[in-house]
Enzyme design. Structure first.
Site, PDB file in Angstrom:
ATOM      1  N   HIS A   8       0.821  -1.217   0.000  1.00 53.47           N
ATOM      2  CA  HIS A   8       0.000   0.000   0.000  1.00 53.47           C
ATOM      3  C   HIS A   8       0.853   1.264   0.000  1.00 53.47           C
ATOM      4  O   HIS A   8       2.044   1.223   0.312  1.00 53.47           O
ATOM      5  CB  HIS A   8      -0.911   0.032   1.236  1.00 53.47           C
ATOM      6  CG  HIS A   8      -2.129  -0.829   1.097  1.00 53.47           C
ATOM      7  ND1 HIS A   8      -2.101  -2.184   1.325  1.00 53.47           N
ATOM      8  CD2 HIS A   8      -3.410  -0.524   0.743  1.00 53.47           C
ATOM      9  CE1 HIS A   8      -3.320  -2.682   1.118  1.00 53.47           C
ATOM     10  NE2 HIS A   8      -4.139  -1.695   0.765  1.00 53.47           N
ATOM     11  N   LYS A  37      -1.007   5.092   4.649  1.00 54.19           N
ATOM     12  CA  LYS A  37      -1.996   4.213   5.298  1.00 54.19           C
ATOM     13  C   LYS A  37      -1.628   4.031   6.779  1.00 54.19           C
ATOM     14  O   LYS A  37      -0.470   3.779   7.095  1.00 54.19           O
ATOM     15  CB  LYS A  37      -2.014   2.849   4.583  1.00 54.19           C
ATOM     16  CG  LYS A  37      -3.041   1.885   5.109  1.00 54.19           C
ATOM     17  CD  LYS A  37      -3.199   0.689   4.174  1.00 54.19           C
ATOM     18  CE  LYS A  37      -4.159  -0.348   4.731  1.00 54.19           C
ATOM     19  NZ  LYS A  37      -5.496   0.199   5.048  1.00 54.19           N
TER      20      LYS A  37
END
Ligand SMILES: NC(=O)C1=CN([C@@H]2O[C@H](COP(=O)(O)OP(=O)(O)OC[C@H]3O[C@@H](n4cnc5c(N)ncnc54)[C@H](O)[C@@H]3O)[C@@H](O)[C@H]2O)C=CC1
Ligand SMILES: O=C(O)C1=N[C@H](C(=O)O)C[C@H](O)C1
Length: 268
Positions: A153, A157
């Site tokens: 990711h 995040k």
């Protein structure tokens, strides 16, 4: 609370489903506002941020609240949406069996006195490729000795591993258990802390954070002499929008708690 398109001067269009977005200024919230705005059958009636009161949605004309906030806030938002008489669609991560249980109980209590029950749909991932990857992994898991999950990711995040990876690992573990498979083979005796990732129900999960990425996952399944790799890539947040809109339209006729977008897709 900021109304959908500047201060309201007219009543909401009753032929459209009113939608409020919570976390509207975030990466996903902005994309959801744009998607709802562009849908002919939906009307964006409110955008809420951190300091706004969900209870105020009672008078907003919204039927569905969409929550893309933070794991520490999402459960309270969902209970407040139910108390305000709204259905909820939730993409925020951080849900546990206990918090899901509390939402289920709350809905049971509230719906007992309503003709048309409220629905809450919580999905760890709204991208079709991710939903299918999770399903394929679940189907394949019983045929393989080894299984590991790698999620990748963007570095902004806040949670790891991703909600999608947690759900994938739990599904794999459940399928292995049902098939009577034992633990995955692993001779590791000595390791630097974390080298083998997190262990979720016996399945190792690895989290990569890298600038340039959006949301990606690889499920690796191994047998002697062969490997199956299932990979899903969300290159843009637009990938989540058809699923979010589908959930908004579906939740109004699904009283109670629904977990996972697969539940509203005809996946067999
Ligand atoms: N289910 C899915 O398909 C997807 C889920 N996600 C999840 O959605 C969540 C949000 O992700 P991003 O948009 O990237 O995060 P973000 O950090 O860009 O946005 C979160 C927003 O929520 C706001 N916020 C925080 N607390 C709040 C509260 N109590 N009430 C209202 N607003 C509040 C923040 O100010 C911020 O604007 C994360 O948990 C992420 O993992 C992200 C992408 C897809
Ligand atoms: O934070 C994100 O970006 C994402 N969060 C969800 C998750 O944790 O699974 C869904 C997707 O992976 C994007």
């Amino acid at each position: 609370m900021t109304p959908g398109a500047g201060p309201r001067t007219t009543l909401p269009d009753v032929t459209k489903l009113g939608v409020a977005v919570i976390g509207a200024a975030g990466r996903m919230g902005r994309a959801v506002c744009e998607a709802v705005d562009g849908a002919a059958d939906l009307e964006l009636v409110a955008r809420l941020g951190e300091d706004d009161d969900v209870a105020a949605l009672r008078a907003s004309g919204a039927s569905v609240g969409v929550d893309f906030t933070v794991p520490s806030a999402t459960e309270a938002n969902v209970h407040a949406l139910i108390d305000a008489g709204l259905h909820a669609v939730v993409g925020t991560t951080g849900w546990t069996d206990e918090s899901l249980g509390r939402v289920r109980e709350h809905l049971d209590r509230v719906n007992a006195g309503r003709e048309q029950g409220l629905g809450v749909l919580i999905a760890p991932n709204f991208a079709l490729s991710a939903v299918l990857a999770m399903r394929f992994a679940q189907q394949a898991a019983r045929f393989f000795e080894s299984a590991e999950v790698v999620e990748l990711h963007h570095p902004d995040k806040v949670d790891a591993p991703s909600g999608t990876a947690l759900t994938t690992a739990r599904h794999i573990a459940a399928a292995r258990a049902e098939a009577g498979l034992g633990p995955v083979p692993d001779a590791t005796e000595k390791q630097v802390d974390g080298a083998r990732g997190a262990v979720v129900d016996g399945v190792h999960v690895h989290a990569v954070r890298l600038r340039g990425l959006v949301a990606h996952e690889e499920i690796l399944l191994g047998n002697p002499g062969e490997q199956l790799t299932i990979r899903t890539d969300s290159f843009e947040r637009s990938s989540f929008m058809p699923g979010v809109l589908l959930a908004v339209r579906a939740v109004v006729s699904r009283p109670g708690l629904t977990f996972g977008l697969d539940q509203v897709l005809d996946l067999g």
